[in-house]
Enzyme design. Structure first.
Site, mmCIF file in Angstrom:
data_model
loop_
_atom_site.group_PDB
_atom_site.id
_atom_site.type_symbol
_atom_site.label_atom_id
_atom_site.label_comp_id
_atom_site.label_asym_id
_atom_site.label_seq_id
_atom_site.Cartn_x
_atom_site.Cartn_y
_atom_site.Cartn_z
ATOM 1 N N ASP A 1 -9.741 -83.868 -32.819
ATOM 2 C CA ASP A 1 -9.673 -83.597 -31.396
ATOM 3 C C ASP A 1 -9.175 -82.271 -31.934
ATOM 4 O O ASP A 1 -9.205 -81.650 -32.927
ATOM 5 C CB ASP A 1 -7.428 -84.315 -31.620
ATOM 6 C CG ASP A 1 -6.584 -83.838 -30.203
ATOM 7 O OD1 ASP A 1 -7.313 -84.031 -29.404
ATOM 8 O OD2 ASP A 1 -5.670 -83.015 -29.885
ATOM 9 N N GLU B 1 -14.028 -81.841 -30.718
ATOM 10 C CA GLU B 1 -13.712 -81.216 -29.356
ATOM 11 C C GLU B 1 -13.706 -79.669 -29.125
ATOM 12 O O GLU B 1 -13.056 -79.376 -30.153
ATOM 13 C CB GLU B 1 -11.932 -82.173 -29.395
ATOM 14 C CG GLU B 1 -12.054 -82.030 -27.338
ATOM 15 C CD GLU B 1 -10.203 -81.889 -27.383
ATOM 16 O OE1 GLU B 1 -9.889 -81.666 -26.172
ATOM 17 O OE2 GLU B 1 -9.925 -81.522 -27.865
#
Ligand code: GLC
Length: 476
Positions: free
Chosen positions: A203, A261
């Site tokens: 993330d 990401e």
């Protein structure tokens, strides 16, 4: 797919599950791990190779799991560790790889590390987070903003300093300059890798480390995209060393995958493959999520991406995720089929978002039903992440076969018609081309690996031109 195949992540099709919304097995209106296990036969029949789960770890759920209070546990909402172990085994028995979300940029303010860190300026964990004195006038240390609106700095009365949070104030950022933080997260990775997971989607990896001098971010000349740029709070050169370390941790366990990401322009994105390709195996390529849905724009993006890729770097493409409006609503139901065709015939690894294969559309959420903290912080500007996170539509029964009770988010109003059972029975439905294309990729490896020649690129572009005569701008 052969489990011993080192290159599995190159020729697989990845599928993102948002666990809260996939399948509820215990009648609480929220999806869970047992529910995912029940649906593995569907995923196997769809033909995908790897499942990426959004977070399932203990969390206060201020950001629905992207705020992990125990990195090596399972939130009771989703089940138990025994359920998770059963999922790993069942996935592997079905020939599916399992990828977890790793959220190393921040913890919740309820994480024991932060509770310790905020207890005093002398706490041994003080430096695990980013604490700074305010300006002489008492204002925040610099102009950095939170992605979710307002200043990125929160004042802590008891110790008289500010802490930095790139997202909610309840999500303080970890200090990745601290070697103990790094080692703690690497141990978390090892914990799950030992359990047999096949990799991580990391993330918000690009803002992991911040400017050492905490310089102000410059104003954004393109104001409507944000008041200031994020030059010093994201994409710092030191981040690549950290990603290479993460890669080495995954490689301690053989053939696992590291996905990042990263929301950056293509020429910056490709730096995340790392020097000598020692960074992320796949920095997520979100270019199709924000391009105009016009043949020429799409052609340009494909060409630019291919040109920017370092030699040997493996491409990947994403059409949807839990943060962006559904592709069927961005481009329309007819074009959603074209989008599937594009995604599944471009060389590289495609990632599908659950439900896109049945043409799930963005669901309008009434203001009093909003759950997403981003939407709550900056209402009405179209953030609307709940709309793409609504329950999977399995059949035409009450609550669409997702649950036996009212789900945590409303179902799409067309679920009686648009659901897996109905679409599987209809050879003209969008699910058919999805299945056919995924099967074709298996049969024709050239589709997956073949270099895209100039003439093929032209053919793709003509094909899209025919399918999109007018061109349609994306909504988001
Ligand atoms: C990532 C996640 C998003 C989350 C944010 C903060 O962008 O995809 O859902 O809100 O990180 O953790």
């Amino acid at each position: 797919m052969d489990q011993g195949d080192n290159d599995w992540w190159r020729h697989g099709v990845f599928y993102q599950i948002y666990p809260r919304s996939f399948q509820d097995s215990n009648a609480d209106g929220v999806g869970d791990i047992r529910g995912i296990i029940e649906r593995l036969p569907y995923l196997k029949a769809l033909g995908i190779n790897a499942v990426w789960l959004s977070p399932i770890f203990p969390s206060p759920m201020a950001d629905f799991g992207y705020d992990i209070s125990d990195y090596t546990g399972i939130d009771p909402l989703f089940g138990t560790m025994a359920d998770f172990d059963a999922l790993v085994s069942a996935a592997h028995e079905n020939g599916l790889k399992l990828i977890l979300d790793l959220v190393p940029n921040h913890t919740p303010d309820q994480h024991p590390w932060f509770i310790e860190s905020k207890s005093s300026r002398d706490s041994p964990k003080r430096d695990w987070y980013i604490w700074r004195d305010g300006k002489p006038d008492g204002g925040p240390p610099n102009d950095w903003l939170s992605e979710f609106g307002g200043s990125g700095w929160e004042y802590h009365d008891a110790t008289g300093q500010y802490y930095y949070h790139a997202f909610l104030a309840q999500q303080p950022d970890l200090n990745w300059r601290n070697p103990d933080v790094r080692e703690a997260i690497y141990e978390v990775m090892r914990f799950w890798l030992r359990k047999g997971v096949d990799g991580f989607r990391v993330d918000v990896i690009w803002p992991l480390i911040k400017d050492a001098e905490f310089r102000d971010n410059p104003p954004n000349p393109n104001y409507h995209k944000g008041r200031i740029l994020t030059q010093y709070s994201t994409d710092r050169p030191e981040v690549h060393e950290i990603i290479a370390e993460m890669r080495r941790v995954t490689e301690e366990f053989g053939s696992r995958v590291l996905i990042g990401e990263i929301h950056l322009p293509l020429h910056r994105l490709v730096a995340y493959y790392g020097n000598d390709l020692a960074g992320a195996h796949m920095p997520f390529n979100f270019a199709l999520l924000s391009t105009l849905w016009r043949a020429r724009s799409i052609e340009r993006i494909i060409a630019d991406y291919e040109k920017a890729l370092p030699i040997g770097a493996w491409p990947n493409w994403v059409l949807g995720n839990h943060d962006r409006p559904r592709v069927a609503s961005r481009v329309g139901q007819e074009q959603a089929r074209v989008a599937a065709m594009l995604l599944l015939t471009l060389r590289g690894t495609p990632t599908l978002y659950y439900g896109d294969e049945i043409g799930k559309h963005q669901v309008a959420i009434a203001p009093d039903q909003v759950q997403d903290p981003f939407e709550k912080n900056v209402p009405g500007i179209g953030v609307d992440r709940d709309g793409c996170r609504t329950p999977m539509q399995w059949d035409a029964t009450l609550h669409a076969g997702f649950s036996t009770v009212t789900p945590w988010l409303p179902l799409a109003d067309d679920f009686v018609r648009r659901n897996v059972v109905n679409l599987e029975a209809d050879t003209k439905s969008i699910l058919s081309p999805y299945k056919a294309l995924i099967a074709t990729r298996r049969k024709l490896p050239q589709l997956v690996t073949g270099p895209i020649s100039r003439s093929q690129r032209r053919a793709i572009s003509c094909f899209i031109d025919e399918m999109v005569p007018q061109g349609r701008p994306l909504l988001h």
